[in-house]
Design a protein around this motif. Structure first.
Motif, PDB file in Angstrom:
ATOM      1  N   ILE A  81      37.960  30.190  50.710  1.00 21.03           N
ATOM      2  CA  ILE A  81      38.746  30.566  49.533  1.00 21.03           C
ATOM      3  C   ILE A  81      39.396  31.921  49.776  1.00 21.03           C
ATOM      4  O   ILE A  81      38.705  32.907  50.047  1.00 21.03           O
ATOM      5  CB  ILE A  81      37.866  30.584  48.268  1.00 21.03           C
ATOM      6  N   VAL A  82      40.727  31.955  49.693  1.00 23.78           N
ATOM      7  CA  VAL A  82      41.500  33.158  49.985  1.00 23.78           C
ATOM      8  C   VAL A  82      42.353  33.504  48.765  1.00 23.78           C
ATOM      9  O   VAL A  82      43.069  32.655  48.236  1.00 23.78           O
ATOM     10  CB  VAL A  82      42.409  32.947  51.221  1.00 23.78           C
ATOM     11  N   LEU A  83      42.269  34.746  48.335  1.00 25.06           N
ATOM     12  CA  LEU A  83      43.066  35.248  47.222  1.00 25.06           C
ATOM     13  C   LEU A  83      44.080  36.249  47.763  1.00 25.06           C
ATOM     14  O   LEU A  83      43.709  37.166  48.501  1.00 25.06           O
ATOM     15  CB  LEU A  83      42.162  35.937  46.194  1.00 25.06           C
ATOM     16  N   VAL A  84      45.345  36.057  47.416  1.00 24.00           N
ATOM     17  CA  VAL A  84      46.396  36.988  47.808  1.00 24.00           C
ATOM     18  C   VAL A  84      46.814  37.758  46.558  1.00 24.00           C
ATOM     19  O   VAL A  84      47.370  37.191  45.621  1.00 24.00           O
ATOM     20  CB  VAL A  84      47.610  36.271  48.423  1.00 24.00           C
ATOM     21  N   LEU A  85      46.514  39.047  46.549  1.00 21.82           N
ATOM     22  CA  LEU A  85      46.846  39.922  45.425  1.00 21.82           C
ATOM     23  C   LEU A  85      48.160  40.638  45.687  1.00 21.82           C
ATOM     24  O   LEU A  85      48.562  40.810  46.846  1.00 21.82           O
ATOM     25  CB  LEU A  85      45.741  40.974  45.242  1.00 21.82           C
ATOM     26  N   PRO A  86      48.827  41.097  44.640  1.00 23.08           N
ATOM     27  CA  PRO A  86      50.012  41.929  44.858  1.00 23.08           C
ATOM     28  C   PRO A  86      49.623  43.212  45.602  1.00 23.08           C
ATOM     29  O   PRO A  86      48.477  43.665  45.518  1.00 23.08           O
ATOM     30  CB  PRO A  86      50.480  42.249  43.431  1.00 23.08           C
ATOM     31  N   ALA A  87      50.571  43.790  46.308  1.00 20.16           N
ATOM     32  CA  ALA A  87      50.318  45.035  47.037  1.00 20.16           C
ATOM     33  C   ALA A  87      49.796  46.099  46.079  1.00 20.16           C
ATOM     34  O   ALA A  87      50.275  46.230  44.956  1.00 20.16           O
ATOM     35  CB  ALA A  87      51.597  45.510  47.709  1.00 20.16           C
ATOM     36  N   GLY A  88      48.777  46.818  46.507  1.00 21.73           N
ATOM     37  CA  GLY A  88      48.232  47.904  45.704  1.00 21.73           C
ATOM     38  C   GLY A  88      47.216  47.489  44.661  1.00 21.73           C
ATOM     39  O   GLY A  88      46.649  48.334  43.978  1.00 21.73           O
ATOM     40  N   ASP A  89      46.958  46.195  44.491  1.00 19.91           N
ATOM     41  CA  ASP A  89      45.973  45.721  43.514  1.00 19.91           C
ATOM     42  C   ASP A  89      44.589  45.726  44.168  1.00 19.91           C
ATOM     43  O   ASP A  89      44.344  44.991  45.120  1.00 19.91           O
ATOM     44  CB  ASP A  89      46.332  44.308  43.040  1.00 19.91           C
ATOM     45  N   PHE A  90      43.713  46.561  43.667  1.00 18.94           N
ATOM     46  CA  PHE A  90      42.364  46.678  44.222  1.00 18.94           C
ATOM     47  C   PHE A  90      41.310  46.258  43.199  1.00 18.94           C
ATOM     48  O   PHE A  90      40.195  46.745  43.201  1.00 18.94           O
ATOM     49  CB  PHE A  90      42.110  48.108  44.718  1.00 18.94           C
ATOM     50  N   SER A  91      41.669  45.326  42.318  1.00 20.60           N
ATOM     51  CA  SER A  91      40.746  44.845  41.296  1.00 20.60           C
ATOM     52  C   SER A  91      39.579  44.100  41.946  1.00 20.60           C
ATOM     53  O   SER A  91      39.753  43.446  42.972  1.00 20.60           O
ATOM     54  CB  SER A  91      41.472  43.892  40.349  1.00 20.60           C
ATOM     55  N   PRO A  92      38.400  44.171  41.337  1.00 17.92           N
ATOM     56  CA  PRO A  92      37.261  43.435  41.888  1.00 17.92           C
ATOM     57  C   PRO A  92      37.430  41.925  41.693  1.00 17.92           C
ATOM     58  O   PRO A  92      38.051  41.481  40.730  1.00 17.92           O
ATOM     59  CB  PRO A  92      36.074  43.965  41.076  1.00 17.92           C
ATOM     60  N   VAL A  93      36.884  41.154  42.635  1.00 16.81           N
ATOM     61  CA  VAL A  93      36.942  39.690  42.563  1.00 16.81           C
ATOM     62  C   VAL A  93      35.539  39.134  42.780  1.00 16.81           C
ATOM     63  O   VAL A  93      34.673  39.817  43.313  1.00 16.81           O
ATOM     64  CB  VAL A  93      37.916  39.104  43.609  1.00 16.81           C
ATOM     65  N   PRO A  94      35.301  37.885  42.371  1.00 13.31           N
ATOM     66  CA  PRO A  94      33.978  37.282  42.564  1.00 13.31           C
ATOM     67  C   PRO A  94      33.593  37.223  44.048  1.00 13.31           C
ATOM     68  O   PRO A  94      34.458  37.155  44.922  1.00 13.31           O
ATOM     69  CB  PRO A  94      34.146  35.873  41.993  1.00 13.31           C
ATOM     70  N   ALA A  95      32.295  37.225  44.311  1.00  9.56           N
ATOM     71  CA  ALA A  95      31.787  37.141  45.685  1.00  9.56           C
ATOM     72  C   ALA A  95      32.195  35.808  46.297  1.00  9.56           C
ATOM     73  O   ALA A  95      32.395  34.817  45.607  1.00  9.56           O
ATOM     74  CB  ALA A  95      30.272  37.291  45.674  1.00  9.56           C
ATOM     75  N   GLY A  96      32.316  35.795  47.614  1.00  4.57           N
ATOM     76  CA  GLY A  96      32.627  34.569  48.334  1.00  4.57           C
ATOM     77  C   GLY A  96      34.104  34.300  48.497  1.00  4.57           C
ATOM     78  O   GLY A  96      34.493  33.271  49.041  1.00  4.57           O
TER      79      GLY A  96
END
Length: 149
Positions: A81-96
């Motif tokens: 599972i891969v999440l692509v965030l906008p540049a500069g977004d350092f929000s926490p995401v679920p483990a794994g």
């Protein structure tokens, strides 16, 4: 020949879940474009390097959207599972979940935000589903997996 472009290859049958778009506009059955992404450690790599081998689920969206895909349990294909965030977004995401960031948003024009992509091991798009439809379309993917494996 004669300065004409060869069309990109596209599968119309097989391990695919059609999205209802025309053959010209759909990403389903096509090779996923390969923009560069930024890893957690700041390294810049092609998306292919992150996807690696095997099945993958790719979400281009916000960290808050990650909870929708973090609960995927397909034992037959065991997707990364891969999440692509906008540049500069350092929000926490679920483990794994593997977190990457866009480097240049213009490189992502062909991959719409707010969509979940199920990618085959050859990195062709098996399904492209709007995030809001993800929960109700998972049963279709379950059926596709069951029919194939």
């Amino acid at each position: 020949a004669q300065m004409k472009f060869k069309p990109s290859p596209r599968f119309a049958k097989g391990f695919l879940l059609p999205d209802g778009r025309s053959a010209r506009r759909t990403l389903v059955g096509r090779l996923l474009p390969q923009p560069k992404v930024e890893l957690e450690n700041g390294a810049s790599v092609p998306l292919d390097d992150v996807l690696g081998q095997g099945f993958s689920i790719l979400l281009r969206g916000a960290a808050a959207d990650a909870s929708a895909i973090s609960r995927v349990e397909w034992d037959a294909i065991v997707p990364k599972i891969v999440l692509v965030l906008p540049a500069g977004d350092f929000s926490p995401v679920p483990a794994g979940i593997i977190v990457t960031r866009e480097l240049d948003p213009r490189d992502w024009n062909a991959i719409p935000a707010g969509h979940v992509f199920v990618l085959r091991p050859d990195h062709y798009v098996a399904a492209c589903i709007k995030l809001g439809e993800w929960a109700k379309r998972q049963s279709e993917i379950d059926a596709l997996i069951a029919a194939t494996f």
